[in-house]
Every structure is written in structure tokens, then in C-alpha cells.
Design a protein around this motif. Structure first.
Motif, PDB file in Angstrom:
ATOM      1  N   ASN A 192      -5.347  -4.142  -4.019  1.00 20.09           N
ATOM      2  CA  ASN A 192      -3.998  -5.155  -4.510  1.00 20.09           C
ATOM      3  C   ASN A 192      -3.632  -6.017  -3.156  1.00 20.09           C
ATOM      4  O   ASN A 192      -3.072  -7.181  -3.791  1.00 20.09           O
ATOM      5  N   ARG A 193      -3.731  -5.777  -2.133  1.00 22.04           N
ATOM      6  CA  ARG A 193      -3.289  -6.618  -1.086  1.00 22.04           C
ATOM      7  C   ARG A 193      -4.155  -7.573  -0.757  1.00 22.04           C
ATOM      8  O   ARG A 193      -3.511  -8.638  -0.193  1.00 22.04           O
ATOM      9  N   HIS A 194      -5.434  -7.534  -0.845  1.00 26.47           N
ATOM     10  CA  HIS A 194      -6.289  -8.518  -0.480  1.00 26.47           C
ATOM     11  C   HIS A 194      -6.696  -9.347  -1.847  1.00 26.47           C
ATOM     12  O   HIS A 194      -7.342  -8.681  -2.767  1.00 26.47           O
ATOM     13  N   ASP A 234     -10.977 -13.796  -0.269  1.00 23.35           N
ATOM     14  CA  ASP A 234     -10.639 -13.255   1.281  1.00 23.35           C
ATOM     15  C   ASP A 234     -11.834 -12.242   1.515  1.00 23.35           C
ATOM     16  O   ASP A 234     -12.290 -12.575   2.804  1.00 23.35           O
ATOM     17  N   LEU A 235     -11.972 -11.338   1.075  1.00 22.62           N
ATOM     18  CA  LEU A 235     -12.920 -10.356   1.292  1.00 22.62           C
ATOM     19  C   LEU A 235     -14.365 -10.666   1.241  1.00 22.62           C
ATOM     20  O   LEU A 235     -14.975 -10.220   2.246  1.00 22.62           O
ATOM     21  N   MET A 236     -14.472 -11.627   0.168  1.00 23.76           N
ATOM     22  CA  MET A 236     -15.980 -12.186   0.239  1.00 23.76           C
ATOM     23  C   MET A 236     -16.093 -13.064   1.631  1.00 23.76           C
ATOM     24  O   MET A 236     -17.251 -12.943   2.137  1.00 23.76           O
ATOM     25  N   SER A 237     -15.221 -13.689   2.262  1.00 24.68           N
ATOM     26  CA  SER A 237     -15.344 -14.623   3.368  1.00 24.68           C
ATOM     27  C   SER A 237     -15.901 -13.719   4.382  1.00 24.68           C
ATOM     28  O   SER A 237     -16.598 -14.027   5.436  1.00 24.68           O
ATOM     29  N   LYS A 252       6.590   5.785  -5.775  1.00 22.42           N
ATOM     30  CA  LYS A 252       7.110   4.428  -5.093  1.00 22.42           C
ATOM     31  C   LYS A 252       6.382   3.521  -4.541  1.00 22.42           C
ATOM     32  O   LYS A 252       5.485   3.589  -4.097  1.00 22.42           O
ATOM     33  N   ALA A 253       6.484   2.188  -5.196  1.00 23.22           N
ATOM     34  CA  ALA A 253       5.766   1.168  -4.493  1.00 23.22           C
ATOM     35  C   ALA A 253       6.916   0.195  -4.190  1.00 23.22           C
ATOM     36  O   ALA A 253       7.841  -0.354  -4.733  1.00 23.22           O
ATOM     37  N   PHE A 264      -5.740   7.416  -7.314  1.00 16.46           N
ATOM     38  CA  PHE A 264      -6.025   6.278  -6.624  1.00 16.46           C
ATOM     39  C   PHE A 264      -4.875   5.944  -5.914  1.00 16.46           C
ATOM     40  O   PHE A 264      -4.972   4.886  -4.936  1.00 16.46           O
ATOM     41  N   PHE A 265      -3.706   6.504  -6.079  1.00 16.77           N
ATOM     42  CA  PHE A 265      -2.433   6.551  -5.131  1.00 16.77           C
ATOM     43  C   PHE A 265      -2.176   7.789  -4.872  1.00 16.77           C
ATOM     44  O   PHE A 265      -2.486   8.652  -5.492  1.00 16.77           O
TER      45      PHE A 265
END
Ligand SMILES: Nc1ncnc2c1ncn2[C@@H]1O[C@H](COP(=O)(O)OP(=O)(O)O)[C@@H](O)[C@H]1O
Ligand SMILES: [Mg+2]
Length: 583
Positions: free
Chosen positions: A108-110, A114-117, A343-344, A383-384
Motif C-alpha cells: 500500500n505504501r509503495h 518504484d519497486l520495479m526500478s 486502526k490505520a 494480511f494485517f
């Protein structure tokens, strides 16, 4: 661990090869200094003193050295290539495994791009460093040192004079390094950002087209593209200032040699042959100086990329696998939530969720969008992690179970269906690749997918595009359901899985679910009352809480949200009748 220790840990396995490569490089550097020595001898002994008998030996040695150098160069290049590809391979593998072990929060954060680079551009900068930069730097440092030593043995005064440029070189190197570092950092940032933008736009291309937003996206793309170009130009602007300085310093050496060396030859303090020898060493001093600026760039490209990869790699998932998990491979399927909240960003997403489900029961969850239904299921799959309270499966807290064991026992058809670009059979058998075709077909039949699959051009072998391109929403949902069913799970979660299929198909699927041989706990999240009305327990959620619970009849009798939804969907006959009666 620092980023460099981390990078070094990948090199460890190839240390032997790397050292052998560097050893060959040392040899090459040593051989390189033989050329000027032989040239000097040819000038002084052969041409000067007329000692022609020596010529064949000298030429033979020159040839020998050339061949040997060629062989060594070839071998060392292969060694460095093996090392760099090996480092790249293990690093990519390690980073990929880590990505897979990350929790959903990480994704969710990335941004995907970005991760691919990290896995492409940044990795390549690291590879380039091990394949070229290391040995180039090493070889040229050796050449520079050897050349200086040799010049010292020829003529100390001349050597000392030539040393004058070194302090200036050091200062320039320091200056460039300091300035160029943040610039490269910015380049990597912009590269990632551009990558992420392109990735997102290609994935979301259908939305762009549907809204005719091409011009708007092109404008946004141009901004990204411009920013990347600016970052590259900014870095070039910096190092280009330094290149002429290094060039100048290397040319100073020629001037020193010609002026001071020539002067000494004229004065008889040095022979002509010595001057030729020193001149032969001159390029060994000039090349490192001239290319210094470029190498500084290469080093910084490597440093910034290595740091970026490591920073992403080093993020620990919040959802951790327990150190000593409770051994459990097959679950019955009892599920309990005890005062669970989540909580988020400090905002309550769900609160005080408690319910108990016995293995084999069916639970229906209904509620407005955003009321937290999917979140409850995400907590069950871990997952959380919960902020408070416990989620128990077969009486064991999910935090104490091995994540893979837990998820292996859960079949989930998620709300946003994702299909891989693979055959339909491959997609359905995803959770159990070793299962037979008959099993795939059986699962497809249960999900009422068999008919439409058989009608496709290649049947079960039809390749569905990325994310299931070429299938309708309802078809994708049914494949996703078959994929969950084939796992034969103890707990089956259907998150809005039949929202896009017609009522008839839905009722067929409902019947099939009742026929599952194994006792399977089923969670059905739906908006249609028809999907859940037969459930053993129905939970009505609103604003992160369970506001009503019970069976269909109980909830209709209670006259709350569920009853209203029921009347809306089934017409107002009963309601009208009841109200009339009350009047
Ligand atoms: N990772 C998250 N970060 C912040 N808010 C979230 C996150 N996931 C879900 N939410 C919020 O939690 C609420 C419940 O979401 P969800 O469980 O998906 O609802 P439902 O499935 O009932 O439609 C929504 O308001 C949503 O915006
Ligand atoms: Mg949802």
C-alpha cells in the motif's frame, strides 16, 4: 548492517573469483609497464648504440607480452562478468523474496513502478560497478602507482615534478564527489517516479481512454519526463565542470615532461631513451586523471542505487511470522473474533468485533461500503494485525500460527479479482498446481464457470490477458471463485464474489456451495440479501462495528438495517402488510 556490508555479503560467494580477476588485473598492469621499458631499450641500445642483435628478442618479448595481456584480459573480463552477474542474481533473488514476504501495508505504501526500478535500473547500476568500475579503478590506480615508481627509478627529480598534479587531483575529486552525490540521489528519485508514472498509466490505460484524458496524462507525463531530464542535466552540469579540470591536470603532465624532461636531456642529466621511457609511462598517469570524473560518477551511481535498494529491502513487515508457531497443518475451521479492533493511521477502521463461528457454518456479512467488511476478512487472513483483541482459528491466535499454514487453509475470492496472464486452467489451479485437470473442471463447475470456459476458443487453455483482460467481470469472479474452491480450504471467504453475476448463476453457485463435501466454514460478503439469507449467522456492519446479528428471520423480525434492506430488495409486500396490521 550498512548498505555496503549488505552488498558485500553478496560478493562473498564470488570473492575467490573476484580476487583471481584482480590478480590477473595486477598482472596486466605489470605487463603494461614492460612496453615503455622495451621501447626505451630499443631507442638507447638498438637505435642509439647500434646493437641490432638484441632487436629480435625485444620484439619477441613485445609480442609475448601482448599475447599474454590479451589472454589475461579475456580471462579477467569473464571472471568479473561472472561475479557481477552472480551478485546481481543473488541480490535480485534476495530482494524479490523479501518483497514477497512483505505485508500488504508495504504494497500500500509503495508504488509498483518504484519497486520495479529497484529490481531493474538500480540493480543494473550495482552490476555495472562490479563488472567494470571496480577493475577499472583498481587497474588504473595500479598503473598510476607503477608509472610513478618507474619514473622515480628513471629520474627522481622529474618524478617529483610530476607529482605536483596529485594534490590538485585529490581536491578536484573531493569537490566533484561532494557535489555530484545529491544530484545522483535526485536522478534515482526521478527515475523511480517516472517509472511509477508510466507503469500506473499503462495499467490504468482503459480508464484514461474511457475519460478521454490522454492529453491530461501526456501533460503529466511530460512533467515527469522533464523532471528526470532536469535531474540528469543538473548532474551533468556538475560533473562537466570537473571534466575539463581533470583534462587540464593530465595535460599539465605532458607540459612538465616536455619542458623539464627536455631541459634535462639538453643538459645531459637524462638520456633520450629515458625521455622516451618516461613518455611511455605518461599515458598511464594521464588516463586515470582524464577519466577520474567519469569514475566518480560511476561510483556515486552505484552508491545511491545500493542505498536505495537496501532501504527498500530493509523494511521489516509489520505482520511477522511467529518464531515458534503452533504446529497445525489442517484446520477444522472454527473462527472467533474477540473484541477485535483495527486502526490505520490512528483512525479506527473497525472496533469491538466479536463473534464465534463453528466449523462448517456459513456466515453472511452485509453492510454499507466502507463499513469494514473486507477489513474483518483481512484480519482473519492476517494480511494485517489487529490493534486490539484476538482473532482465533481453531482456538489458536492467528499470530501464533505459521502464516503459510494459516493461509494454506483459507480459500479467498477477493473483492478486486486479479488474474495472472496464464491459461484459465493455470489460474484456477494456482493454489494447487499439481492437481488434475478433472479437479480443475470440478471446481469450475461448482463456480458455474465450466460452460463459458468450454465455449472459449481454446477452452481451459485460453490465455487470459494481464489481470484477466478479455473476460467479463462476472467471468473473472467465477474463475476467482473456482481458484479459491480448488484449494479445498477449511475456511472459504467470498468477498463480494457474486456481485457481477446474474441472480440465476448466483443461486446455482449457492447450491453448489452447500454441497461441498468437506466441512468448510464459509464467509460470504454481499450486498444482495439472496446471497446470505440462508447463512447460520448474519452480521450487519456499519461504520466499523457489528450493529445487528442473527439469522435471517431474527433480523427481519428485528426491523433494523437488515430488514429495511430485505424489504427494499424483495419488495414491500410483507412490510406493507405488517404495517397495515399494526394500524
Ligand atoms: N490500508 C488502509 N489504510 C487506511 N484506511 C483503510 C485501509 N484499508 C481500508 N481502509 C478504510 O477502512 C474502511 C473499511 O474498508 P473495507 O473493510 O474495505 O470496507 P468494506 O469492505 O466494508 O467496503 C474504509 O473506510 C476504508 O477507507
Ligand atoms: Mg470490501
Amino acid at each position: 548492517m550498512t548498505p555496503f556490508k549488505w552488498v558485500y555479503s553478496f560478493l562473498k560467494k564470488y570473492r575467490g573469483k573476484m580476487l583471481l580477476g584482480l590478480f590477473f588485473t595486477t598482472f596486466i598492469a605489470l605487463l603494461t609497464i614492460v612496453y615503455p621499458v622495451i621501447s626505451g631499450i630499443i631507442v638507447d641500445d638498438v637505435i642509439g648504440a647500434g646493437n641490432y642483435a638484441k632487436l629480435p628478442v625485444l620484439i619477441g618479448s613485445l609480442l609475448g607480452v601482448t599475447v599474454l595481456k590479451g589472454v589475461l584480459r579475456y580471462s579477467s573480463q569473464i571472471l568479473f562478468e561472472i561475479c557481477s552477474q552472480g551478485v546481481l542474481y543473488s541480490m535480485r533473488d534476495t530482494v524479490y523474496r523479501k518483497f514477497l514476504s512483505e505485508d500488504i501495508g508495504f504494497y500500500n505504501r509503495h508504488r509498483t513502478g518504484d519497486l520495479m526500478s529497484r529490481q531493474t535500473g538500480d540493480m543494473d547500476a550495482v552490476r555495472h560497478f562490479f563488472a567494470h568500475t571496480i577493475y577499472t579503478l583498481y587497474e588504473n590506480s595500479l598503473l598510476l602507482s607503477f608509472a610513478l615508481i618507474m619514473i622515480f627509478t628513471v629520474n627522481v627529480k622529474l618524478a617529483l615534478c610530476m607529482l605536483i598534479v596529485l594534490p590538485f587531483t585529490a581536491i578536484t575529486t573531493y569537490g566533484q564527489s561532494k557535489q555530484v552525490r545529491p544530484a545522483f540521489s535526485k536522478i534515482r528519485q526521478q527515475y523511480s517516479s517516472l517509472n511509477a508514472f508510466v507503469q500506473e498509466n499503462i495499467s490504468g490505460n482503459r480508464v484514461v481512454k474511457a475519460f478521454a484524458k490522454e492529453d491530461y496524462e501526456i501533460e503529466k507525463f511530460n512533467k515527469e519526463n522533464d523532471a528526470y531530464r532536469e535531474a540528469e542535466l543538473e548532474a551533468s552540469g556538475i560533473w562537466m565542470k570537473y571534466v575539463p579540470i581533470f583534462e587540464f591536470l593530465s595535460n599539465v603532465l605532458t607540459v612538465v615532461l616536455m619542458v623539464y624532461g627536455g631541459y634535462m636531456v639538453i643538459k645531459g642529466e637524462m638520456t633520450m631513451g629515458d625521455l622516451v621511457t618516461v613518455n611511455g609511462y605518461l599515458w598511464m598517469l594521464m588516463v586515470p586523471l582524464r577519466f577520474c570524473g567519469w569514475w566518480i560518477n560511476d561510483v556515486h551511481r552505484f552508491v545511491t542505487s545500493a542505498e536505495k535498494i537496501y532501504t527498500t529491502y530493509n523494511q521489516e513487515p509489520n505482520v511477522k511470522r511467529p518464531e515458534r508457531p503452533v504446529e497445525r497443518t489442517h484446520f477444522r475451521g472454527d473462527v472467533s473474533f474477540r473484541d477485535v479492533s483495527y486502526k490505520a493511521d490512528n483512525a479506527d477502521i473497525i472496533s469491538d468485533i466479536s463473534f464465534d463461528v463453528k466449523a462448517g457454518q456459513t456466515v453472511g456479512i452485509i453492510g454499507t461500503t466502507g463499513s469494514g467488511k473486507s477489513t474483518v476478512m483481512n484480519l482473519l487472513c492476517r494480511f494485517f494485525d489487529t490493534a486490539q483483541g484476538e482473532v482465533l482459528v481453531d482456538g489458536v491466535n492467528v499470530k501464533d500460527l505459521d502464516l503459510y499454514d494459516l493461509r494454506d487453509n483459507i480459500g479467498i475470492a477477493m473483492q478486486d479479482v486479479f488474474l495472472f496472464s496464464d491459461t484459465i486452467e493455470g489460474n484456477i489451479a494456482y493454489g494447487r498446481p499439481d492437481c488434475s485437470f478433472e479437479e480443475v473442471k470440478k471446481a469450475a463447475k461448482m463456480a458455474d464457470a465450466n460452460l463459458f470456459i468450454q465455449n472459449m476458443p481454446d477452452g481451459y487453455d485460453t490465455i487470459v490477458g494481464e489481470r484477466g483482460v478479455g473476460l467479463s467481470g462476472g467471468q473473472k469472479q467465477r474463475i476467482s471463485l473456482a481458484r479459491a474452491l480448488i484449494k479445498d480450504p477449511a475456511i472459504l471467504i467470498l468477498d463480494d464474489t457474486t456481485s457481477a453475476v446474474d441472480m440465476e448463476t448466483e443461486s446455482y453457485i449457492q447450491k453448489q456451495l452447500k454441497n461441498i463435501e468437506k466441512d468448510c466454514t464459509i464467509f460470504i460478503i454481499a450486498y444482495r440479501i439472496s446471497s446470505i439469507k440462508d447463512a447460520d449467522l448474519i452480521l450487519v456492519m456499519d461504520n466499523g462495528r457489528i450493529v445487528e446479528r442473527g439469522t435471517h428471520d431474527e433480523l427481519v423480525a428485528a426491523g433494523g438495517y437488515y430488514a429495511t434492506a430485505f424489504h427494499h430488495q424483495y419488495g414491500d409486500f410483507q412490510k406493507g402488510g405488517d404495517e397495515d396490521g399494526k394500524k
